[in-house]
Design an enzyme around this catalytic site. Structure first.
Site, mmCIF file in Angstrom:
data_model
loop_
_atom_site.group_PDB
_atom_site.id
_atom_site.type_symbol
_atom_site.label_atom_id
_atom_site.label_comp_id
_atom_site.label_asym_id
_atom_site.label_seq_id
_atom_site.Cartn_x
_atom_site.Cartn_y
_atom_site.Cartn_z
ATOM 1 C CB SER A 144 -0.859 -0.015 1.266
ATOM 2 O OG SER A 144 -1.430 1.256 1.511
ATOM 3 C CE1 TYR A 166 -4.447 -2.119 5.231
ATOM 4 C CE2 TYR A 166 -3.668 0.115 4.780
ATOM 5 C CZ TYR A 166 -4.118 -1.114 4.332
ATOM 6 O OH TYR A 166 -4.234 -1.339 2.977
HETATM 7 N N1 LIG Z 1 -8.726 -0.249 -1.326
HETATM 8 C C1 LIG Z 1 -7.656 0.482 -1.066
HETATM 9 O O1 LIG Z 1 -7.711 1.725 -0.957
HETATM 10 C C2 LIG Z 1 -6.308 -0.198 -0.944
HETATM 11 C C3 LIG Z 1 -5.146 0.597 -1.026
HETATM 12 C C4 LIG Z 1 -3.906 -0.021 -0.876
HETATM 13 C C5 LIG Z 1 -3.839 -1.375 -0.677
HETATM 14 N N2 LIG Z 1 -4.978 -2.122 -0.592
HETATM 15 C C6 LIG Z 1 -4.839 -3.559 -0.351
HETATM 16 O O2 LIG Z 1 -5.494 -4.278 -1.376
HETATM 17 C C7 LIG Z 1 -5.840 -5.574 -0.892
HETATM 18 C C8 LIG Z 1 -7.266 -5.899 -1.288
HETATM 19 O O3 LIG Z 1 -8.143 -5.045 -0.589
HETATM 20 P P1 LIG Z 1 -9.446 -4.402 -1.243
HETATM 21 O O4 LIG Z 1 -9.260 -2.942 -1.201
HETATM 22 O O5 LIG Z 1 -9.770 -5.044 -2.528
HETATM 23 O O6 LIG Z 1 -10.517 -4.737 -0.097
HETATM 24 P P2 LIG Z 1 -11.814 -5.649 -0.078
HETATM 25 O O7 LIG Z 1 -12.717 -5.332 -1.207
HETATM 26 O O8 LIG Z 1 -12.340 -5.524 1.316
HETATM 27 O O9 LIG Z 1 -11.229 -7.107 -0.305
HETATM 28 C C9 LIG Z 1 -10.532 -7.802 0.698
HETATM 29 C C10 LIG Z 1 -10.522 -9.261 0.333
HETATM 30 O O10 LIG Z 1 -9.788 -9.956 1.346
HETATM 31 C C11 LIG Z 1 -10.562 -11.051 1.800
HETATM 32 N N3 LIG Z 1 -10.304 -11.326 3.194
HETATM 33 C C12 LIG Z 1 -10.413 -10.466 4.242
HETATM 34 N N4 LIG Z 1 -10.189 -11.109 5.397
HETATM 35 C C13 LIG Z 1 -9.933 -12.407 5.059
HETATM 36 C C14 LIG Z 1 -9.641 -13.572 5.822
HETATM 37 N N5 LIG Z 1 -9.600 -13.551 7.164
HETATM 38 N N6 LIG Z 1 -9.442 -14.739 5.165
HETATM 39 C C15 LIG Z 1 -9.538 -14.783 3.816
HETATM 40 N N7 LIG Z 1 -9.797 -13.714 3.051
HETATM 41 C C16 LIG Z 1 -10.005 -12.538 3.670
HETATM 42 C C17 LIG Z 1 -12.016 -10.619 1.589
HETATM 43 O O11 LIG Z 1 -12.846 -11.760 1.418
HETATM 44 P P3 LIG Z 1 -13.857 -12.345 2.493
HETATM 45 O O12 LIG Z 1 -14.387 -11.187 3.282
HETATM 46 O O13 LIG Z 1 -14.890 -13.026 1.663
HETATM 47 O O14 LIG Z 1 -13.047 -13.290 3.302
HETATM 48 C C18 LIG Z 1 -11.916 -9.859 0.288
HETATM 49 O O15 LIG Z 1 -12.006 -10.725 -0.803
HETATM 50 C C19 LIG Z 1 -5.596 -5.545 0.625
HETATM 51 O O16 LIG Z 1 -4.360 -6.178 0.918
HETATM 52 C C20 LIG Z 1 -5.499 -4.056 0.925
HETATM 53 O O17 LIG Z 1 -4.723 -3.799 2.081
HETATM 54 C C21 LIG Z 1 -6.207 -1.569 -0.734
#
Ligand SMILES: NC(=O)c1ccc[n+]([C@@H]2O[C@H](COP(=O)([O-])OP(=O)(O)OC[C@H]3O[C@@H](n4cnc5c(N)ncnc54)[C@H](OP(=O)(O)O)[C@@H]3O)[C@@H](O)[C@H]2O)c1
Length: 274
Positions: A150, A163
């Site tokens: 991130s 985080y």
């Molecule tokens: N969105 C942003 O602004 C942003 C910015 C920088 C980095 N990121 C990173 O991008 C990645 C994806 O995040 P996103 O933004 O796409 O968020 P998201 O839509 O909330 O997706 C998160 C995913 O992780 C899974 N997950 C969460 N807890 C889990 C667990 N205990 N076991 C298995 N799977 C789990 C969720 O699936 P289930 O709930 O079905 O388990 C979901 O598929 C993360 O690493 C996040 O830190 C995001």
């Protein structure tokens, strides 16, 4: 060879891409884009209904095989099972360590359970799964590991202290792995997205209404840029950073600092009379 035989051969050649957190957001888009590139998929998350819907849609749109694995990456038994499974499967050619959670609160207002959950999913699971596939990738001299960090990997905010700490781990852990595997055919990419429009914000307790849309990228743009970076051979991809020189300068400064500190003499400003 018939067209369908040829298609199958091409798919098999790509192997299986494992995408964690494929039930929503960035992971769901990775699943789509990797399917479009001809990878068979293993999609991992907790919400089986969501995973199945993603899998059904991808199987309809692309001639690929899709397997869903319902696993809680914060559960040591689930993690162990998944690590063994992907570590022993020679067809796995790519792992996208994408699953992650956020808690938008200063540490003083974060429960110890939340701190442990952040570390176990964002760090322990990512490290365990990386180490599960890398020996096989190295033995076959082929394979791609993509770790999602991130913008907060290198910038801590009081609104999300833990985080940021977990994402700093992702950056340095991945950077070390890149050095370890530099002389092999294994590709390791670190992706550092900034704000991206996914569910993570609301789940972390952020009201989407306070977010400035001009600072939030779509998950589609984020993943397309990240894969373009992979195609360019980048070790580190910052999807929203226009001036790539900034990263080069940051990286060079880190290196300079590291070498400047390799001495047995305290800095003169700390000299004390003995
Ligand atoms: N969105 C942003 O602004 C942003 C910015 C920088 C980095 N990121 C990173 O991008 C990645 C994806 O995040 P996103 O933004 O796409 O968020 P998201 O839509 O909330 O997706 C998160 C995913 O992780 C899974 N997950 C969460 N807890 C889990 C667990 N205990 N076991 C298995 N799977 C789990 C969720 O699936 P289930 O709930 O079905 O388990 C979901 O598929 C993360 O690493 C996040 O830190 C995001």
């Amino acid at each position: 060879m018939s067209n369908s035989d040829l298609q199958e051969a091409m798919e098999t050649e790509k192997g299986v891409a494992v995408v964690t957190g494929a039930s929503s957001g960035i992971g769901k888009i990775y699943a789509d884009r990797l399917a479009a590139r001809g990878y068979d998929l293993m999609l991992v998350a907790r919400r089986g209904d969501r995973l199945q819907a993603v899998a059904d849609e991808l199987k309809q749109n692309y001639e690929i095989r899709v397997e869903t694995v319902i696993a809680d990456l914060g559960d040591p038994d689930d993690l162990q099972r998944l690590a063994e499974r992907i570590g022993n499967d020679e067809n796995v050619t790519m792992l996208v360590n994408n699953a992650g959670i956020a808690v938008a609160a200063p540490t003083v207002r974060t429960s110890s359970e939340d701190i442990e959950r952040l570390i176990s999913i964002n760090n322990t699971a990512l490290a365990r799964l990386s180490l599960a596939v890398l020996p096989g990738f190295a033995a076959r001299n082929h394979g791609t590991l993509i770790n999602i960090g991130s913008v907060q990997s290198f910038y801590s905010r009081s609104a999300s202290t833990t985080y940021s700490g977990t994402k700093a781990f992702v950056m340095l852990f991945t950077s070390g792995l890149q050095q370890e595997f530099a002389a092999t055919g294994v590709r390791i990419q670190l992706v550092l997205p900034a704000g991206t429009a996914t569910e993570i914000w609301e789940l972390a307790g952020v009201d989407p209404k306070i977010m400035n849309p001009s600072m939030i990228m779509s998950a589609e743009d984020c993943v397309d840029a990240a894969l373009a970076g992979l195609d360019l051979g980048e070790a580190v991809t910052l999807p929203s950073l226009e001036d790539e020189q900034l990263w080069a300068e940051f990286d060079a400064l880190r290196e300079k600092m590291f070498h400047a500190m390799q001495t047995n003499v305290p800095a003169s400003r700390y000299s004390i009379a003995r």
